[in-house]
Design a protein around this motif. Sequence first.
Motif, PDB file in Angstrom:
ATOM      1  N   ARG A  36       6.151   0.909  20.157  1.00  0.00           N
ATOM      2  CA  ARG A  36       6.947   0.880  18.932  1.00  0.00           C
ATOM      3  C   ARG A  36       6.079   1.329  17.763  1.00  0.00           C
ATOM      4  NH1 ARG A  36      11.022  -2.949  18.841  1.00  0.00           N
ATOM      5  NH2 ARG A  36      11.718  -1.702  17.076  1.00  0.00           N
ATOM      6  N   PRO A  37       5.973   2.642  17.519  1.00  0.00           N
ATOM      7  CA  PRO A  37       5.097   3.129  16.449  1.00  0.00           C
ATOM      8  C   PRO A  37       5.667   2.839  15.062  1.00  0.00           C
ATOM      9  CG  PRO A  37       6.305   4.953  17.408  1.00  0.00           C
ATOM     10  CD  PRO A  37       6.651   3.722  18.221  1.00  0.00           C
ATOM     11  N   PRO A  38       4.801   2.771  14.054  1.00  0.00           N
ATOM     12  CA  PRO A  38       5.224   2.426  12.699  1.00  0.00           C
ATOM     13  C   PRO A  38       5.670   3.618  11.866  1.00  0.00           C
ATOM     14  CG  PRO A  38       2.878   2.652  12.731  1.00  0.00           C
ATOM     15  CD  PRO A  38       3.354   2.905  14.147  1.00  0.00           C
ATOM     16  N   LEU A  39       6.423   4.517  12.447  1.00  0.00           N
ATOM     17  CA  LEU A  39       6.826   5.710  11.699  1.00  0.00           C
ATOM     18  C   LEU A  39       8.027   5.423  10.817  1.00  0.00           C
ATOM     19  CD1 LEU A  39       6.476   8.446  14.437  1.00  0.00           C
ATOM     20  CD2 LEU A  39       4.972   8.008  12.505  1.00  0.00           C
ATOM     21  N   ASN A  40       8.049   6.088   9.709  1.00  0.00           N
ATOM     22  CA  ASN A  40       9.172   6.008   8.796  1.00  0.00           C
ATOM     23  C   ASN A  40       9.860   7.363   8.827  1.00  0.00           C
ATOM     24  OD1 ASN A  40       8.870   3.277   7.473  1.00  0.00           O
ATOM     25  ND2 ASN A  40       6.806   4.099   7.463  1.00  0.00           N
ATOM     26  N   GLU A  41      10.763   7.498   9.793  1.00  0.00           N
ATOM     27  CA  GLU A  41      11.377   8.781  10.094  1.00  0.00           C
ATOM     28  C   GLU A  41      12.246   9.314   8.964  1.00  0.00           C
ATOM     29  OE1 GLU A  41      11.763   6.000  11.929  1.00  0.00           O
ATOM     30  OE2 GLU A  41      10.487   6.382  13.651  1.00  0.00           O
ATOM     31  N   GLU A  42      12.765   8.456   8.136  1.00  0.00           N
ATOM     32  CA  GLU A  42      13.646   8.871   7.049  1.00  0.00           C
ATOM     33  C   GLU A  42      12.816   9.386   5.879  1.00  0.00           C
ATOM     34  OE1 GLU A  42      16.594  10.057   4.967  1.00  0.00           O
ATOM     35  OE2 GLU A  42      16.820   9.476   7.051  1.00  0.00           O
ATOM     36  N   VAL A  43      12.074  10.460   6.134  1.00  0.00           N
ATOM     37  CA  VAL A  43      11.149  11.027   5.153  1.00  0.00           C
ATOM     38  C   VAL A  43      11.887  11.493   3.907  1.00  0.00           C
ATOM     39  CG1 VAL A  43       9.446  12.843   4.742  1.00  0.00           C
ATOM     40  CG2 VAL A  43       9.494  11.651   6.938  1.00  0.00           C
ATOM     41  N   ALA A  44      13.011  12.172   4.073  1.00  0.00           N
ATOM     42  CA  ALA A  44      13.759  12.679   2.920  1.00  0.00           C
ATOM     43  C   ALA A  44      14.245  11.523   2.047  1.00  0.00           C
ATOM     44  CB  ALA A  44      14.924  13.533   3.381  1.00  0.00           C
ATOM     45  N   LEU A  46      12.969   8.495   1.849  1.00  0.00           N
ATOM     46  CA  LEU A  46      11.812   7.878   1.204  1.00  0.00           C
ATOM     47  C   LEU A  46      11.302   8.728   0.051  1.00  0.00           C
ATOM     48  CD1 LEU A  46       9.868   6.611   4.344  1.00  0.00           C
ATOM     49  CD2 LEU A  46      10.907   5.184   2.572  1.00  0.00           C
ATOM     50  N   ALA A  47      11.294  10.041   0.230  1.00  0.00           N
ATOM     51  CA  ALA A  47      10.818  10.947  -0.815  1.00  0.00           C
ATOM     52  C   ALA A  47      11.725  10.899  -2.038  1.00  0.00           C
ATOM     53  CB  ALA A  47      10.719  12.372  -0.280  1.00  0.00           C
ATOM     54  N   ALA A  48      12.992  10.592  -1.844  1.00  0.00           N
ATOM     55  CA  ALA A  48      13.939  10.531  -2.957  1.00  0.00           C
ATOM     56  C   ALA A  48      13.824   9.228  -3.747  1.00  0.00           C
ATOM     57  CB  ALA A  48      15.359  10.692  -2.439  1.00  0.00           C
ATOM     58  N   MET A  49      13.174   8.233  -3.156  1.00  0.00           N
ATOM     59  CA  MET A  49      13.034   6.933  -3.829  1.00  0.00           C
ATOM     60  C   MET A  49      11.872   6.957  -4.810  1.00  0.00           C
ATOM     61  SD  MET A  49      13.176   4.193  -0.743  1.00  0.00           S
ATOM     62  CE  MET A  49      14.441   4.250   0.494  1.00  0.00           C
ATOM     63  N   PRO A  50      11.948   6.125  -5.826  1.00  0.00           N
ATOM     64  CA  PRO A  50      10.758   5.936  -6.668  1.00  0.00           C
ATOM     65  C   PRO A  50       9.649   5.346  -5.797  1.00  0.00           C
ATOM     66  CG  PRO A  50      12.712   4.931  -7.676  1.00  0.00           C
ATOM     67  CD  PRO A  50      13.096   5.362  -6.287  1.00  0.00           C
ATOM     68  N   GLU A  51       8.392   5.723  -6.059  1.00  0.00           N
ATOM     69  CA  GLU A  51       7.269   5.238  -5.242  1.00  0.00           C
ATOM     70  C   GLU A  51       7.240   3.720  -5.144  1.00  0.00           C
ATOM     71  OE1 GLU A  51       3.692   6.990  -6.887  1.00  0.00           O
ATOM     72  OE2 GLU A  51       3.776   8.601  -5.405  1.00  0.00           O
ATOM     73  N   ALA A  52       7.546   3.029  -6.243  1.00  0.00           N
ATOM     74  CA  ALA A  52       7.514   1.564  -6.252  1.00  0.00           C
ATOM     75  C   ALA A  52       8.517   0.963  -5.276  1.00  0.00           C
ATOM     76  CB  ALA A  52       7.778   1.035  -7.659  1.00  0.00           C
ATOM     77  N   GLU A  53       9.571   1.687  -4.975  1.00  0.00           N
ATOM     78  CA  GLU A  53      10.554   1.231  -4.000  1.00  0.00           C
ATOM     79  C   GLU A  53      10.175   1.697  -2.593  1.00  0.00           C
ATOM     80  OE1 GLU A  53      15.314   1.746  -2.954  1.00  0.00           O
ATOM     81  OE2 GLU A  53      14.558   2.472  -4.869  1.00  0.00           O
ATOM     82  N   ALA A  54       9.717   2.946  -2.469  1.00  0.00           N
ATOM     83  CA  ALA A  54       9.422   3.529  -1.153  1.00  0.00           C
ATOM     84  C   ALA A  54       8.367   2.737  -0.405  1.00  0.00           C
ATOM     85  CB  ALA A  54       8.989   4.983  -1.310  1.00  0.00           C
ATOM     86  N   TRP A  55       7.283   2.359  -1.063  1.00  0.00           N
ATOM     87  CA  TRP A  55       6.236   1.643  -0.326  1.00  0.00           C
ATOM     88  C   TRP A  55       6.722   0.274   0.128  1.00  0.00           C
ATOM     89  CZ3 TRP A  55       4.122  -3.029  -1.516  1.00  0.00           C
ATOM     90  CH2 TRP A  55       4.131  -3.467  -2.845  1.00  0.00           C
ATOM     91  N   ARG A  56       7.607  -0.346  -0.637  1.00  0.00           N
ATOM     92  CA  ARG A  56       8.157  -1.644  -0.231  1.00  0.00           C
ATOM     93  C   ARG A  56       9.070  -1.496   0.992  1.00  0.00           C
ATOM     94  NH1 ARG A  56       7.284  -2.178  -5.729  1.00  0.00           N
ATOM     95  NH2 ARG A  56       6.467  -4.200  -6.386  1.00  0.00           N
ATOM     96  N   VAL A  57       9.834  -0.416   1.030  1.00  0.00           N
ATOM     97  CA  VAL A  57      10.703  -0.138   2.179  1.00  0.00           C
ATOM     98  C   VAL A  57       9.837   0.071   3.430  1.00  0.00           C
ATOM     99  CG1 VAL A  57      12.304   1.564   3.173  1.00  0.00           C
ATOM    100  CG2 VAL A  57      12.624   0.744   0.824  1.00  0.00           C
ATOM    101  N   ALA A  60       8.314  -3.323   4.514  1.00  0.00           N
ATOM    102  CA  ALA A  60       9.312  -4.201   5.131  1.00  0.00           C
ATOM    103  C   ALA A  60       9.660  -3.740   6.546  1.00  0.00           C
ATOM    104  CB  ALA A  60      10.573  -4.255   4.261  1.00  0.00           C
ATOM    105  N   LYS A  61       9.804  -2.424   6.717  1.00  0.00           N
ATOM    106  CA  LYS A  61      10.122  -1.881   8.048  1.00  0.00           C
ATOM    107  C   LYS A  61       8.978  -2.155   9.024  1.00  0.00           C
ATOM    108  CE  LYS A  61      11.319   2.245  10.548  1.00  0.00           C
ATOM    109  NZ  LYS A  61      10.641   3.452  10.856  1.00  0.00           N
ATOM    110  N   ASP A  62       7.749  -1.935   8.573  1.00  0.00           N
ATOM    111  CA  ASP A  62       6.599  -2.158   9.459  1.00  0.00           C
ATOM    112  C   ASP A  62       6.447  -3.634   9.818  1.00  0.00           C
ATOM    113  OD1 ASP A  62       6.180   0.553   9.431  1.00  0.00           O
ATOM    114  OD2 ASP A  62       4.405   0.479   8.152  1.00  0.00           O
ATOM    115  N   LEU A  63       6.653  -4.532   8.857  1.00  0.00           N
ATOM    116  CA  LEU A  63       6.562  -5.965   9.158  1.00  0.00           C
ATOM    117  C   LEU A  63       7.637  -6.390  10.154  1.00  0.00           C
ATOM    118  CD1 LEU A  63       5.745  -7.391   5.624  1.00  0.00           C
ATOM    119  CD2 LEU A  63       4.233  -7.366   7.617  1.00  0.00           C
ATOM    120  N   ALA A  64       8.850  -5.882   9.989  1.00  0.00           N
ATOM    121  CA  ALA A  64       9.917  -6.204  10.939  1.00  0.00           C
ATOM    122  C   ALA A  64       9.581  -5.692  12.334  1.00  0.00           C
ATOM    123  CB  ALA A  64      11.245  -5.614  10.449  1.00  0.00           C
TER     124      ALA A  64
END
Length: 185
Positions: A36-44, A46-57, A60-64
């Motif tokens: 179960r690799p820690p990839l964040n496939e939804e790159v587009a 994430l790129a559309a989010m403000p950085e302060a939101e993207a890193w939290r997303v 949270a995904k990696d912790l889950a």
Amino acid sequence: MPPKAHPAGADVFLPDAAAHAARKVAICARHGIEGRPPLNEEVAGLAAMPEAEAWRVILAKDLAMMRDCDLIIAKLPPFRGASADAGTLVELGWFLGAGKPAFGCSNGAVPFAERSARQVAAVPDPTPGLSVGGFGLPDNLMIPGAVLWAGGVGMVVPEDGVERGFDGLEMVERCVRGGRRGWGR
């Protein structure tokens, strides 16, 4: 149901991270575990989010994902310094704290004390006078110590003294194969 493993490592920063993660997942599958690799496939997205939101997303995904995994297989080669990637070390510590098995490997064949001395020779130490005890270990004693404590086997490193490339997966294969005896304890 096969155990679920988090194949962690700074190789998530490689240009071909998704393909590289797929190779690590295939290694796990060959040994009867689900990677179960820690990839964040939804790159587009994430790129559309403000950085302060993207890193939290991402966090949270990696912790889950880590909560859902049974063990970690941490690839711990030196990363931009004498020691392993800080993010991977946090993940290793998380598994240790959760009481879940942890296995680790490094493509580095040079002991930590020697790498540290080389780094200080190349880049002046901002804190001169501090000593680093290497104990002949592949990294700071807490890292191989955590791997030994949580997995029952030591860190897998090149036994022939030859450094492997950062993206090499030979040590991951050996780590997964050798760590099987610690699974399900």
